[in-house]
Design a protein around this motif. Structure first.
Motif, PDB file in Angstrom:
ATOM      1  N   GLU A   1      -0.348  25.001  -8.754  1.00 35.83           N
ATOM      2  CA  GLU A   1       0.135  25.032  -7.368  1.00 35.83           C
ATOM      3  C   GLU A   1       1.352  24.132  -7.195  1.00 35.83           C
ATOM      4  O   GLU A   1       2.333  24.494  -6.542  1.00 35.83           O
ATOM      5  N   ALA A   2       1.281  22.950  -7.791  1.00 37.59           N
ATOM      6  CA  ALA A   2       2.409  22.011  -7.673  1.00 37.59           C
ATOM      7  C   ALA A   2       3.660  22.571  -8.329  1.00 37.59           C
ATOM      8  O   ALA A   2       4.774  22.435  -7.799  1.00 37.59           O
ATOM      9  N   ALA A   3       3.492  23.221  -9.476  1.00 38.74           N
ATOM     10  CA  ALA A   3       4.640  23.776 -10.195  1.00 38.74           C
ATOM     11  C   ALA A   3       5.315  24.890  -9.405  1.00 38.74           C
ATOM     12  O   ALA A   3       6.516  25.139  -9.571  1.00 38.74           O
ATOM     13  N   ALA A   4       4.551  25.555  -8.544  1.00 37.62           N
ATOM     14  CA  ALA A   4       5.107  26.665  -7.775  1.00 37.62           C
ATOM     15  C   ALA A   4       5.969  26.193  -6.605  1.00 37.62           C
ATOM     16  O   ALA A   4       6.899  26.890  -6.204  1.00 37.62           O
TER      17      ALA A   4
ATOM     18  N   ASP B   1       1.899  24.855   2.287  1.00 37.02           N
ATOM     19  CA  ASP B   1       3.120  25.462   1.749  1.00 37.02           C
ATOM     20  C   ASP B   1       4.336  24.582   2.053  1.00 37.02           C
ATOM     21  O   ASP B   1       4.255  23.580   2.782  1.00 37.02           O
ATOM     22  N   ALA B   2       5.459  24.982   1.491  1.00 33.91           N
ATOM     23  CA  ALA B   2       6.675  24.173   1.600  1.00 33.91           C
ATOM     24  C   ALA B   2       7.088  23.961   3.053  1.00 33.91           C
ATOM     25  O   ALA B   2       7.528  22.870   3.429  1.00 33.91           O
ATOM     26  N   ASP B   3       6.939  24.989   3.887  1.00 30.40           N
ATOM     27  CA  ASP B   3       7.353  24.863   5.286  1.00 30.40           C
ATOM     28  C   ASP B   3       6.508  23.840   6.040  1.00 30.40           C
ATOM     29  O   ASP B   3       6.983  23.224   6.998  1.00 30.40           O
ATOM     30  N   THR B   4       5.264  23.668   5.625  1.00 33.17           N
ATOM     31  CA  THR B   4       4.387  22.681   6.263  1.00 33.17           C
ATOM     32  C   THR B   4       4.703  21.275   5.764  1.00 33.17           C
ATOM     33  O   THR B   4       4.533  20.295   6.497  1.00 33.17           O
ATOM     34  N   ILE B   5       5.170  21.181   4.536  1.00 32.34           N
ATOM     35  CA  ILE B   5       5.461  19.876   3.927  1.00 32.34           C
ATOM     36  C   ILE B   5       6.807  19.321   4.390  1.00 32.34           C
ATOM     37  O   ILE B   5       6.958  18.100   4.570  1.00 32.34           O
TER      38      ILE B   5
ATOM     39  N   ILE C   1       0.845  -1.197   0.000  1.00 38.78           N
ATOM     40  CA  ILE C   1       0.000   0.000   0.000  1.00 38.78           C
ATOM     41  C   ILE C   1       0.879   1.244   0.000  1.00 38.78           C
ATOM     42  O   ILE C   1       1.754   1.416   0.856  1.00 38.78           O
ATOM     43  N   CYS C   2       0.650   2.103  -0.984  1.00 46.83           N
ATOM     44  CA  CYS C   2       1.385   3.369  -1.108  1.00 46.83           C
ATOM     45  C   CYS C   2       0.591   4.475  -0.416  1.00 46.83           C
ATOM     46  O   CYS C   2      -0.557   4.738  -0.772  1.00 46.83           O
ATOM     47  N   LEU C   3       1.200   5.111   0.559  1.00 53.94           N
ATOM     48  CA  LEU C   3       0.581   6.230   1.268  1.00 53.94           C
ATOM     49  C   LEU C   3       0.940   7.533   0.556  1.00 53.94           C
ATOM     50  O   LEU C   3       2.118   7.903   0.484  1.00 53.94           O
ATOM     51  N   ILE C   4      -0.074   8.213   0.031  1.00 55.95           N
ATOM     52  CA  ILE C   4       0.117   9.512  -0.620  1.00 55.95           C
ATOM     53  C   ILE C   4      -0.313  10.600   0.359  1.00 55.95           C
ATOM     54  O   ILE C   4      -1.482  10.642   0.780  1.00 55.95           O
ATOM     55  N   ALA C   5       0.609  11.459   0.743  1.00 62.54           N
ATOM     56  CA  ALA C   5       0.290  12.593   1.609  1.00 62.54           C
ATOM     57  C   ALA C   5      -0.277  13.714   0.748  1.00 62.54           C
ATOM     58  O   ALA C   5       0.406  14.224  -0.145  1.00 62.54           O
ATOM     59  N   VAL C   6      -1.526  14.083   1.009  1.00 60.48           N
ATOM     60  CA  VAL C   6      -2.193  15.101   0.186  1.00 60.48           C
ATOM     61  C   VAL C   6      -1.771  16.483   0.668  1.00 60.48           C
ATOM     62  O   VAL C   6      -2.238  16.975   1.694  1.00 60.48           O
ATOM     63  N   SER C   7      -0.872  17.081  -0.101  1.00 60.29           N
ATOM     64  CA  SER C   7      -0.236  18.335   0.315  1.00 60.29           C
ATOM     65  C   SER C   7      -0.856  19.564  -0.340  1.00 60.29           C
ATOM     66  O   SER C   7      -0.323  20.666  -0.216  1.00 60.29           O
TER      67      SER C   7
END
Length: 219
Positions: free
Chosen positions: A61-64, A39-43, A29-35
């Motif tokens: 948003e992802a590209a940024a 923002d980057a600091d939270t991730i 099972i692959c766990l995908i964290a929905v981000s």
């Protein structure tokens, strides 16, 4: 950072428990964290805790934020889990390792063209509208065979199916339906289950679960 690590460990433990009850290996099972919207600091704390698969809803948003994060932390796998506009196909193919929302013939055409141009293809999931909801993306169950045939004709490899069950109802029958559809069409992957129901999804065959709130906390 310890809070992120604790949340990640708790979700991983729940997945392992559900997998054990279903007599499945937890590492299937692959766990995908929905981000999305984070923002980057939270991730970064989740990356530091060892999480490597992340999901975004929007190409822009992802590209940024992800090129910078990936430069800091190689080995990230990025999943597009939101609806994809055909005019964003080129950018999506270059940015994402997996796209979970292929749902219509026009997007098949756009993705096939984009993959040919890029010389690579992300992992692809067809999103199925298992609840027959007019306001939700995904192809209707009856249209799935035609869409899969069209993808094959266009030279695309489809790896699995994705679904979001209707809200406020028991999700198990919808997970079981997606599992049965994937089995019927010989597709190995099932992207289903979110923060409130991922354990149920694992019990019913999920290979990818998309978890946001349980990892990042309430907004």
């Amino acid at each position: 950072m310890s809070e992120a690590a604790d949340r990640l460990a708790a979700v991983q433990a729940n997945i392992a428990d559900a997998a054990k009850r279903a007599q499945r290996p937890a590492n299937d099972i692959c766990l995908i964290a929905v981000s999305k919207t984070h923002d980057a600091d939270t991730i970064r704390p989740l990356i530091a805790a060892g999480q490597r698969h992340f999901g975004e809803n929007r190409v822009q948003e992802a590209a940024a934020k992800w090129p910078g994060l990936r430069a800091e932390s190689p080995g990230i796998t990025l999943h597009l889990i939101g609806q994809l506009q055909s005019n964003k196909a080129d950018e999506a193919v270059l940015l994402f390792d997996a796209i979970h929302s292929l749902d219509r013939p026009s997007l098949v055409t756009a993705l096939a063209r984009a993959c040919d141009k890029a010389g690579k293809q992300p992992q692809l999931f067809v999103q199925v509208n298992v609840g027959d909801e007019a306001q939700k993306g995904g192809c209707m169950v009856a249209e799935l065979p035609v869409l899969l045939a069209g993808a094959e004709d266009a030279g695309l490899t489809i790896d699995g199916l994705m679904a979001i069950p209707p809200a406020e109802v028991e999700p198990a029958p919808y997970f079981a339906l997606l599992d049965e559809l994937a089995e019927r069409h010989g597709l190995p992957l099932r992207s289903m289950g979110m923060s409130g129901d991922y354990a149920t999804a694992v019990m019913l065959g999920a290979t990818h679960v998309r978890v946001g709130t349980a990892l990042f906390g309430s907004r």
